[in-house]
Write a protein that holds these residues in place. Sequence first.
Motif, PDB file in Angstrom:
ATOM      1  N   HIS A  60      23.773  20.405  -9.354  1.00 18.51           N
ATOM      2  CA  HIS A  60      23.926  19.126 -10.048  1.00 18.51           C
ATOM      3  C   HIS A  60      23.807  17.953  -9.086  1.00 18.51           C
ATOM      4  N   ARG A  61      24.372  18.091  -7.898  1.00 16.72           N
ATOM      5  CA  ARG A  61      24.298  16.987  -6.933  1.00 16.72           C
ATOM      6  C   ARG A  61      22.845  16.687  -6.554  1.00 16.72           C
ATOM      7  N   LEU A  62      22.061  17.735  -6.387  1.00 16.72           N
ATOM      8  CA  LEU A  62      20.667  17.526  -5.982  1.00 16.72           C
ATOM      9  C   LEU A  62      19.763  17.143  -7.155  1.00 16.72           C
ATOM     10  N   GLY A  63      20.298  17.240  -8.357  1.00 17.37           N
ATOM     11  CA  GLY A  63      19.506  16.852  -9.533  1.00 17.37           C
ATOM     12  C   GLY A  63      18.703  17.994 -10.133  1.00 17.37           C
ATOM     13  N   GLN A 107      26.122  29.559   0.262  1.00 15.39           N
ATOM     14  CA  GLN A 107      26.340  29.336   1.690  1.00 15.39           C
ATOM     15  C   GLN A 107      26.107  27.873   2.061  1.00 15.39           C
ATOM     16  N   PHE A 108      25.074  27.267   1.468  1.00 15.43           N
ATOM     17  CA  PHE A 108      24.815  25.844   1.709  1.00 15.43           C
ATOM     18  C   PHE A 108      25.998  25.013   1.197  1.00 15.43           C
ATOM     19  N   GLY A 109      26.549  25.425   0.057  1.00 15.15           N
ATOM     20  CA  GLY A 109      27.707  24.730  -0.514  1.00 15.15           C
ATOM     21  C   GLY A 109      28.922  24.827   0.397  1.00 15.15           C
ATOM     22  N   ASP A 131      28.707  25.460   3.836  1.00 11.74           N
ATOM     23  CA  ASP A 131      28.405  24.907   5.164  1.00 11.74           C
ATOM     24  C   ASP A 131      28.184  23.396   5.154  1.00 11.74           C
ATOM     25  N   VAL A 132      27.504  22.904   4.126  1.00 12.93           N
ATOM     26  CA  VAL A 132      27.074  21.493   4.130  1.00 12.93           C
ATOM     27  C   VAL A 132      27.597  20.715   2.920  1.00 12.93           C
ATOM     28  N   CYS A 133      27.294  21.229   1.741  1.00 13.52           N
ATOM     29  CA  CYS A 133      27.601  20.469   0.528  1.00 13.52           C
ATOM     30  C   CYS A 133      28.963  20.874  -0.037  1.00 13.52           C
ATOM     31  N   ASN A 134      29.961  20.681   0.808  1.00 12.35           N
ATOM     32  CA  ASN A 134      31.341  21.028   0.468  1.00 12.35           C
ATOM     33  C   ASN A 134      31.825  20.234  -0.747  1.00 12.35           C
ATOM     34  N   LYS A 153      34.410  17.331   0.866  1.00  9.89           N
ATOM     35  CA  LYS A 153      33.843  16.511   1.945  1.00  9.89           C
ATOM     36  C   LYS A 153      32.437  16.978   2.300  1.00  9.89           C
ATOM     37  N   PRO A 154      31.464  16.652   1.461  1.00 12.80           N
ATOM     38  CA  PRO A 154      30.093  17.062   1.792  1.00 12.80           C
ATOM     39  C   PRO A 154      29.607  16.346   3.051  1.00 12.80           C
ATOM     40  N   LEU A 155      28.855  17.073   3.884  1.00 12.56           N
ATOM     41  CA  LEU A 155      28.373  16.487   5.146  1.00 12.56           C
ATOM     42  C   LEU A 155      27.056  15.743   4.909  1.00 12.56           C
ATOM     43  N   CYS A 156      27.122  14.751   4.044  1.00 17.10           N
ATOM     44  CA  CYS A 156      25.903  14.046   3.614  1.00 17.10           C
ATOM     45  C   CYS A 156      25.162  13.396   4.779  1.00 17.10           C
ATOM     46  N   ASN A 157      25.904  12.891   5.755  1.00 17.08           N
ATOM     47  CA  ASN A 157      25.237  12.172   6.842  1.00 17.08           C
ATOM     48  C   ASN A 157      24.339  13.064   7.694  1.00 17.08           C
ATOM     49  N   VAL A 158      24.631  14.358   7.712  1.00 18.24           N
ATOM     50  CA  VAL A 158      23.780  15.253   8.504  1.00 18.24           C
ATOM     51  C   VAL A 158      22.929  16.160   7.611  1.00 18.24           C
ATOM     52  N   CYS A 159      23.004  15.936   6.320  1.00 22.54           N
ATOM     53  CA  CYS A 159      22.262  16.785   5.380  1.00 22.54           C
ATOM     54  C   CYS A 159      20.787  16.374   5.346  1.00 22.54           C
ATOM     55  N   ASN A 160      19.907  17.360   5.414  1.00 24.04           N
ATOM     56  CA  ASN A 160      18.456  17.102   5.416  1.00 24.04           C
ATOM     57  C   ASN A 160      17.955  16.484   4.118  1.00 24.04           C
ATOM     58  N   PHE A 161      18.776  16.522   3.085  1.00 23.74           N
ATOM     59  CA  PHE A 161      18.286  16.114   1.761  1.00 23.74           C
ATOM     60  C   PHE A 161      18.925  14.827   1.248  1.00 23.74           C
ATOM     61  N   ASN A 162      19.615  14.117   2.147  1.00 22.88           N
ATOM     62  CA  ASN A 162      20.344  12.932   1.671  1.00 22.88           C
ATOM     63  C   ASN A 162      19.425  11.818   1.156  1.00 22.88           C
ATOM     64  N   ASN A 163      18.163  11.793   1.619  1.00 17.60           N
ATOM     65  CA  ASN A 163      17.299  10.706   1.141  1.00 17.60           C
ATOM     66  C   ASN A 163      16.768  10.935  -0.271  1.00 17.60           C
ATOM     67  N   SER A 164      16.970  12.148  -0.798  1.00 16.17           N
ATOM     68  CA  SER A 164      16.526  12.362  -2.185  1.00 16.17           C
ATOM     69  C   SER A 164      17.611  12.993  -3.056  1.00 16.17           C
ATOM     70  N   CYS A 165      18.824  13.086  -2.527  1.00 13.14           N
ATOM     71  CA  CYS A 165      19.918  13.704  -3.285  1.00 13.14           C
ATOM     72  C   CYS A 165      20.500  12.716  -4.304  1.00 13.14           C
ATOM     73  N   LYS A 166      20.525  13.139  -5.540  1.00 13.29           N
ATOM     74  CA  LYS A 166      21.004  12.279  -6.630  1.00 13.29           C
ATOM     75  C   LYS A 166      22.447  11.812  -6.384  1.00 13.29           C
ATOM     76  N   TYR A 167      23.281  12.739  -5.965  1.00 12.97           N
ATOM     77  CA  TYR A 167      24.693  12.427  -5.735  1.00 12.97           C
ATOM     78  C   TYR A 167      24.849  11.415  -4.597  1.00 12.97           C
ATOM     79  N   PHE A 168      24.179  11.698  -3.466  1.00 10.29           N
ATOM     80  CA  PHE A 168      24.312  10.823  -2.298  1.00 10.29           C
ATOM     81  C   PHE A 168      23.815   9.417  -2.625  1.00 10.29           C
ATOM     82  N   LEU A 169      22.681   9.348  -3.291  1.00 18.17           N
ATOM     83  CA  LEU A 169      22.117   8.037  -3.623  1.00 18.17           C
ATOM     84  C   LEU A 169      23.026   7.286  -4.597  1.00 18.17           C
TER      85      LEU A 169
END
Length: 215
Positions: A149-152, A185-187, A189-192, A195-211
Amino acid sequence: MSNEIKKLAASFQRYLRKEYSDIKTILKFNSQFQLLVSIVLSAQTTDENVNKATKGLFKKYPNAKLLSAAKLRDIESLVFSTGFYKVKSKNIHTLSKVLVSDYNSRIPKTIDELVKLPGVGRKTASVFLAETFDQPTIAVDTHVLRVSHRLGFSSKRYDPIQTEKELKQLFPKNFWRYLSMSFVQFGRDVCNAKKPLCNVCNFNNSCKYFLSVNT
Ligand code: SF4
């Protein structure tokens, strides 16, 4: 599905295949029955905890026939450390009885039959089929729901059936079996969740949640 989402899904798939290329279950089992019981016990706990409990459980009750004849209290004491031990004990006890009486101790091979067994939901059945028969299924748990859902990739945050349907439209069949474990595993390690690690996530520039939280 928009072209942007399709592109993101393709890129996410490449990333997961590379990042988690050797991912596999760490559950320890010697038979289909033991795997099914382990997956039932794995709800709301770690696979490590399940392995600790099943070491003693399977030593004493390695198959459906023996577990079906066990005393419920004994099962409870053996699986206590996995949490929700009363419900889980009852489920694996009844599950064993049904397998012995209705299936001649064989485990069914279809999702429709599996979900009729006590304690076996769609997620458990999907994990079991993917592991045992290499069937292309997608098991949707809390991590898969959140990441999707976060990634759309999915439209409904808390709907596992709809999410499974949308993921199946978006990802190729040969990735389905692998999808659940790598999303989980991604959930972790990264997309907790908290506290999701959005700043180091490779997909933050297109992630619906982050944006949505940063614009
Ligand atoms: S940017 Fe943040 S919310 Fe989006 S996938 Fe990455 S970690 Fe998860």
